[in-house]
Design a protein around this motif. Structure first.
Motif, mmCIF file in Angstrom:
data_model
loop_
_atom_site.group_PDB
_atom_site.id
_atom_site.type_symbol
_atom_site.label_atom_id
_atom_site.label_comp_id
_atom_site.label_asym_id
_atom_site.label_seq_id
_atom_site.Cartn_x
_atom_site.Cartn_y
_atom_site.Cartn_z
ATOM 1 N N ILE A 223 0.830 -1.203 0.000
ATOM 2 C CA ILE A 223 0.000 0.000 0.000
ATOM 3 C C ILE A 223 0.865 1.253 0.000
ATOM 4 C CG2 ILE A 223 -0.213 -0.017 2.520
ATOM 5 C CD1 ILE A 223 -2.812 1.251 -0.057
ATOM 6 N N ALA A 224 2.020 1.199 0.719
ATOM 7 C CA ALA A 224 2.914 2.360 0.744
ATOM 8 C C ALA A 224 3.518 2.601 -0.634
ATOM 9 C CB ALA A 224 4.020 2.149 1.780
ATOM 10 N N LEU A 225 3.918 1.508 -1.307
ATOM 11 C CA LEU A 225 4.491 1.642 -2.655
ATOM 12 C C LEU A 225 3.472 2.247 -3.620
ATOM 13 C CD1 LEU A 225 6.366 -1.787 -2.860
ATOM 14 C CD2 LEU A 225 7.408 0.488 -2.628
ATOM 15 N N LYS A 226 2.201 1.804 -3.481
ATOM 16 C CA LYS A 226 1.172 2.340 -4.366
ATOM 17 C C LYS A 226 0.911 3.812 -4.080
ATOM 18 C CE LYS A 226 -1.509 2.327 -7.711
ATOM 19 N NZ LYS A 226 -0.962 2.153 -9.066
ATOM 20 N N ILE A 227 0.914 4.192 -2.809
ATOM 21 C CA ILE A 227 0.673 5.593 -2.441
ATOM 22 C C ILE A 227 1.811 6.471 -2.953
ATOM 23 C CG2 ILE A 227 0.533 7.184 -0.481
ATOM 24 C CD1 ILE A 227 -0.986 4.941 0.989
ATOM 25 N N ILE A 228 3.036 5.957 -2.911
ATOM 26 C CA ILE A 228 4.169 6.723 -3.450
ATOM 27 C C ILE A 228 3.976 6.940 -4.945
ATOM 28 C CG2 ILE A 228 6.645 6.641 -3.951
ATOM 29 C CD1 ILE A 228 6.983 5.201 -1.246
ATOM 30 N N ASP A 229 3.515 5.911 -5.639
ATOM 31 C CA ASP A 229 3.220 6.078 -7.077
ATOM 32 C C ASP A 229 2.164 7.154 -7.284
ATOM 33 O OD1 ASP A 229 5.020 4.147 -7.812
ATOM 34 O OD2 ASP A 229 3.536 2.528 -7.935
ATOM 35 N N LEU A 230 1.128 7.120 -6.477
ATOM 36 C CA LEU A 230 0.063 8.124 -6.596
ATOM 37 C C LEU A 230 0.585 9.524 -6.289
ATOM 38 C CD1 LEU A 230 -2.878 6.211 -4.841
ATOM 39 C CD2 LEU A 230 -2.525 6.534 -7.297
ATOM 40 N N ALA A 231 1.491 9.603 -5.307
ATOM 41 C CA ALA A 231 2.055 10.905 -4.938
ATOM 42 C C ALA A 231 2.883 11.488 -6.067
ATOM 43 C CB ALA A 231 2.916 10.761 -3.674
ATOM 44 N N ASN A 232 3.513 10.637 -6.850
ATOM 45 C CA ASN A 232 4.361 11.109 -7.949
ATOM 46 C C ASN A 232 3.594 11.280 -9.272
ATOM 47 O OD1 ASN A 232 7.099 11.337 -6.820
ATOM 48 N ND2 ASN A 232 6.864 9.157 -6.389
ATOM 49 N N ASP A 233 2.285 10.977 -9.232
ATOM 50 C CA ASP A 233 1.454 11.098 -10.437
ATOM 51 C C ASP A 233 0.563 12.336 -10.318
ATOM 52 O OD1 ASP A 233 -0.187 10.914 -12.597
ATOM 53 O OD2 ASP A 233 -0.975 8.922 -12.129
ATOM 54 N N PRO A 234 0.817 13.363 -11.112
ATOM 55 C CA PRO A 234 0.017 14.592 -11.005
ATOM 56 C C PRO A 234 -1.439 14.406 -11.407
ATOM 57 C CG PRO A 234 1.457 14.682 -12.931
ATOM 58 C CD PRO A 234 1.827 13.454 -12.170
ATOM 59 N N ASN A 235 -1.758 13.281 -12.047
ATOM 60 C CA ASN A 235 -3.121 13.056 -12.533
ATOM 61 C C ASN A 235 -3.967 12.199 -11.587
ATOM 62 O OD1 ASN A 235 -2.661 14.483 -15.006
ATOM 63 N ND2 ASN A 235 -1.510 12.701 -15.741
ATOM 64 N N THR A 236 -3.435 11.917 -10.406
ATOM 65 C CA THR A 236 -4.189 11.104 -9.450
ATOM 66 C C THR A 236 -5.500 11.793 -9.086
ATOM 67 O OG1 THR A 236 -2.194 10.136 -8.508
ATOM 68 C CG2 THR A 236 -4.170 10.092 -7.150
ATOM 69 N N ASP A 237 -6.612 11.054 -9.124
ATOM 70 C CA ASP A 237 -7.910 11.641 -8.775
ATOM 71 C C ASP A 237 -8.512 10.929 -7.567
ATOM 72 O OD1 ASP A 237 -8.954 9.211 -9.670
ATOM 73 O OD2 ASP A 237 -9.388 10.003 -11.675
ATOM 74 N N ILE A 238 -9.612 11.452 -7.095
ATOM 75 C CA ILE A 238 -10.240 10.936 -5.879
ATOM 76 C C ILE A 238 -10.649 9.475 -6.049
ATOM 77 C CG2 ILE A 238 -12.321 11.105 -4.447
ATOM 78 C CD1 ILE A 238 -12.123 14.092 -4.583
ATOM 79 N N ASN A 239 -11.212 9.136 -7.181
ATOM 80 C CA ASN A 239 -11.689 7.761 -7.394
ATOM 81 C C ASN A 239 -10.556 6.758 -7.297
ATOM 82 O OD1 ASN A 239 -14.351 8.536 -7.810
ATOM 83 N ND2 ASN A 239 -14.043 8.890 -10.003
ATOM 84 N N THR A 240 -9.442 7.060 -7.961
ATOM 85 C CA THR A 240 -8.285 6.157 -7.928
ATOM 86 C C THR A 240 -7.763 6.000 -6.508
ATOM 87 O OG1 THR A 240 -7.680 6.905 -10.150
ATOM 88 C CG2 THR A 240 -5.995 5.743 -8.888
ATOM 89 N N LEU A 241 -7.678 7.117 -5.809
ATOM 90 C CA LEU A 241 -7.160 7.114 -4.434
ATOM 91 C C LEU A 241 -8.060 6.278 -3.531
ATOM 92 C CD1 LEU A 241 -5.016 8.192 -2.499
ATOM 93 C CD2 LEU A 241 -6.384 10.266 -2.233
ATOM 94 N N CYS A 242 -9.364 6.488 -3.647
ATOM 95 C CA CYS A 242 -10.298 5.746 -2.798
ATOM 96 C C CYS A 242 -10.230 4.247 -3.063
ATOM 97 C CB CYS A 242 -11.728 6.235 -3.029
ATOM 98 S SG CYS A 242 -12.047 7.891 -2.392
ATOM 99 N N GLU A 243 -10.063 3.883 -4.324
ATOM 100 C CA GLU A 243 -9.998 2.463 -4.687
ATOM 101 C C GLU A 243 -8.885 1.737 -3.939
ATOM 102 O OE1 GLU A 243 -9.582 1.970 -8.856
ATOM 103 O OE2 GLU A 243 -11.518 2.899 -9.337
ATOM 104 N N HIS A 244 -7.738 2.389 -3.831
ATOM 105 C CA HIS A 244 -6.580 1.742 -3.193
ATOM 106 C C HIS A 244 -6.685 1.769 -1.665
ATOM 107 C CE1 HIS A 244 -4.289 0.987 -6.834
ATOM 108 N NE2 HIS A 244 -4.664 2.178 -7.267
ATOM 109 N N ILE A 245 -7.219 2.846 -1.114
ATOM 110 C CA ILE A 245 -7.286 2.947 0.337
ATOM 111 C C ILE A 245 -8.277 1.939 0.917
ATOM 112 C CG2 ILE A 245 -7.978 4.453 2.254
ATOM 113 C CD1 ILE A 245 -6.790 6.787 0.721
ATOM 114 N N VAL A 246 -9.417 1.746 0.254
ATOM 115 C CA VAL A 246 -10.447 0.872 0.829
ATOM 116 C C VAL A 246 -9.987 -0.585 0.937
ATOM 117 C CG1 VAL A 246 -12.393 2.291 0.102
ATOM 118 C CG2 VAL A 246 -11.522 0.520 -1.449
ATOM 119 N N TYR A 247 -8.962 -0.983 0.178
ATOM 120 C CA TYR A 247 -8.459 -2.358 0.248
ATOM 121 C C TYR A 247 -7.587 -2.588 1.480
ATOM 122 C CZ TYR A 247 -10.225 -3.386 -4.409
ATOM 123 O OH TYR A 247 -11.048 -3.599 -5.489
ATOM 124 N N ASP A 248 -7.216 -1.489 2.176
ATOM 125 C CA ASP A 248 -6.405 -1.633 3.397
ATOM 126 C C ASP A 248 -7.260 -1.158 4.573
ATOM 127 O OD1 ASP A 248 -4.535 -0.832 5.581
ATOM 128 O OD2 ASP A 248 -3.011 -1.489 4.150
#
Length: 484
Positions: free
Chosen positions: A21-46
């Motif tokens: 989950i940390a590796l995925k969040i780092i990817d999201l942090a480095n992606d300027p196009n990250t949106d709420i839907n994508t973020l929520c999808e990954h967080i709810v699995y943890d």
């Protein structure tokens, strides 16, 4: 950075690895196009991270007027960037705390307690100084000492004696560089880059260990991070006077703020303390002790602030060269003592002391020698007078001495002793010349001519007149003013 250490970090198999989950969040942090839907999808699995995000969205740290009951609401309330940074803070800390518990060199609990206190301090400084990137500051505070963890992992035996030799951060950094050619600042930066932590976070963690730069128009992340280390140390050890001194100096050097601002920051930390402890499952201060400890910290900061003000006031009354009081202080002191003498019919004597042929000394030996003689004469006079007496540099080579409660007769012992002590000075200049000096002294006493002196200025004029007579009579003389 030391090449051997860099290689050890790159190929070390015992360094804590990051959870998925940390590796995925780092990817999201480095992606300027990250949106709420994508973020929520990954967080709810943890589940654990989801619970933390919900808890922080409803915590006092964010002062939201609405409450969140699900992840989408929490992300909407906090914003995408905040959720990414906060998630990274939680996931990194959770993973690293578990994997650093077995390091023989490090007290893992103490290390993370300090790291989380630093994160809280960094965020509180940002809030007080009206920075908008409070979550970035929290993450920087959390990670800026991660290099210590790296040292303890990649070279535990070599690092142990260095780490245990001091509990002072600056000293530790200096000894690391002396022993290994690299400090934990560079080592931490190497690891953060290896993890692909956003570069602006990694760079602040590195640069916060440097030297203060010229003051920017507004406080920088680097300056807040650097100051937060000292604030956390003091927050954890509020009764340690050396920690208070280090904090005060760091706050002024990095952020140009004083103790009054730090008191407000302590209050902000106090407000957020329980929420941060709850979120990270750590105790920074026991609930029964926290209020008293933080109150004591604020009191000490207040006392330190007042002592600084008093010190500045004291400096404003001192002559910059000799350390004697200046003309302004003389005028105020004489006025006060003169009024007391009138009111209580107490004796008051003043002496004007002028160094003989001082211009000749400056012309012959130079102004450096002249300044040295003025300092030496000041020390000599201070060594001969009482604590209640007041010595002032009246101007140039002339000094004024106020002797409260001293009659003219008693003052003769003092002035004679001063004249002899000054004449005994043998000053050695830079070119090995020995310079001797004498002084002429004029004395006037209020009780001696009570009807003559209506104002403090009258007493000064009388002493000046006696001084002029002493110089006219051949110098190295003491003359008492007489009403003729």
């Amino acid at each position: 950075m030391n090449a051997d250490l860099a290689k050890r970090v790159r190929f070390c198999t015992t360094l804590p690895s990051l959870p998925a989950i940390a590796l995925k969040i780092i990817d999201l942090a480095n992606d300027p196009n990250t949106d709420i839907n994508t973020l929520c999808e990954h967080i709810v699995y943890d589940a654990a991270l989801s619970a933390k995000i919900l808890k922080i969205a409803n915590s006092p740290l964010y002062k939201s007027r609405r409450s969140a009951t699900n992840i989408r609401q929490a992300v909407s309330l906090l914003g995408t960037h905040t959720v990414i940074v906060v998630s990274l803070s939680f996931s990194l800390t959770d993973s690293l705390v578990k994997k650093s518990g077995n390091l023989p060199v490090l007290d893992s609990h103490l290390f993370w307690r300090r790291s989380i206190a630093t994160a809280l301090a960094c965020r509180a400084l940002g809030e007080k100084l009206k920075k908008t990137c409070l979550d970035d500051l929290f993450l920087v505070g959390l990670l800026q000492e991660i290099g210590i963890l790296v040292f303890c992992t990649v070279m535990p035996e070599e690092y142990a004696p260095v780490f245990s030799s001091t509990n002072d951060h600056d000293t530790l950094l200096m000894r690391e560089r002396e022993m290994f050619g690299t400090g934990h600042d560079e080592l931490g930066y190497t690891l953060l880059k290896q993890w692909h932590i956003p570069d602006y976070i990694a760079m602040v963690c590195l640069s916060s260990h440097g030297q203060p730069e010229p003051k920017a128009l507004e406080p920088t992340l680097q300056a807040c991070a650097a100051t937060s280390r000292y604030l956390a140390d003091y927050f954890l050890n509020p009764h340690a006077p050396e920690k208070l001194g280090q904090l005060s100096q760091a706050a002024r050097s990095w952020l140009d703020i004083d103790e009054s601002i730090l008191i407000d920051v302590i209050d902000i930390m106090k407000e957020g303390l329980r929420a941060v402890e709850d979120l990270f499952d750590v105790t920074i201060h026991q609930p029964s002790e926290a209020s008293g400890i933080l109150t004591a910290a604020k009191e000490l900061l207040t006392i330190h602030s007042l002592s600084k003000v008093k010190e500045l006031e004291e400096k404003s009354y001192r002559d910059g060269l000799t350390g004697a009081y200046n003309r302004g202080f003389f005028d105020e002191s004489l006025k006060r003592e003169f009024e007391l003498s009138i009111q209580h019919q107490l004796p008051l004597t003043i002496a004007m002391i002028d160094l003989d042929h001082f211009k000749r000394i400056n012309d012959t030996y130079g102004h450096i020698a002249g300044d040295g003689i003025l300092v030496t004469v000041t020390r000599t006079i201070l060594g001969q007078i009482r604590q209640d007496d007041t010595l002032c540099r009246y101007g140039g080579e002339e000094f004024a001495l106020i002797l409260p409660g001293t009659t003219l007769a008693v003052s003769r012992q003092v002035t004679h002793r001063l004249k002899e002590a000054i004449a005994a000075i043998s000053y050695h200049s830079e070119n090995n010349s020995t310079i001797s000096i004498t002084a002429s002294i004029g004395v006037a006493s209020y009780m001696q001519d009570i009807n003559q002196f209506k104002q403090p200025a009258d007493l000064v004029k009388a002493a000046d007149s006696a001084l002029y007579a002493a110089k006219s009579e051949g110098r190295n003389q003491i003359v008492e003013w007489q009403n003729t």
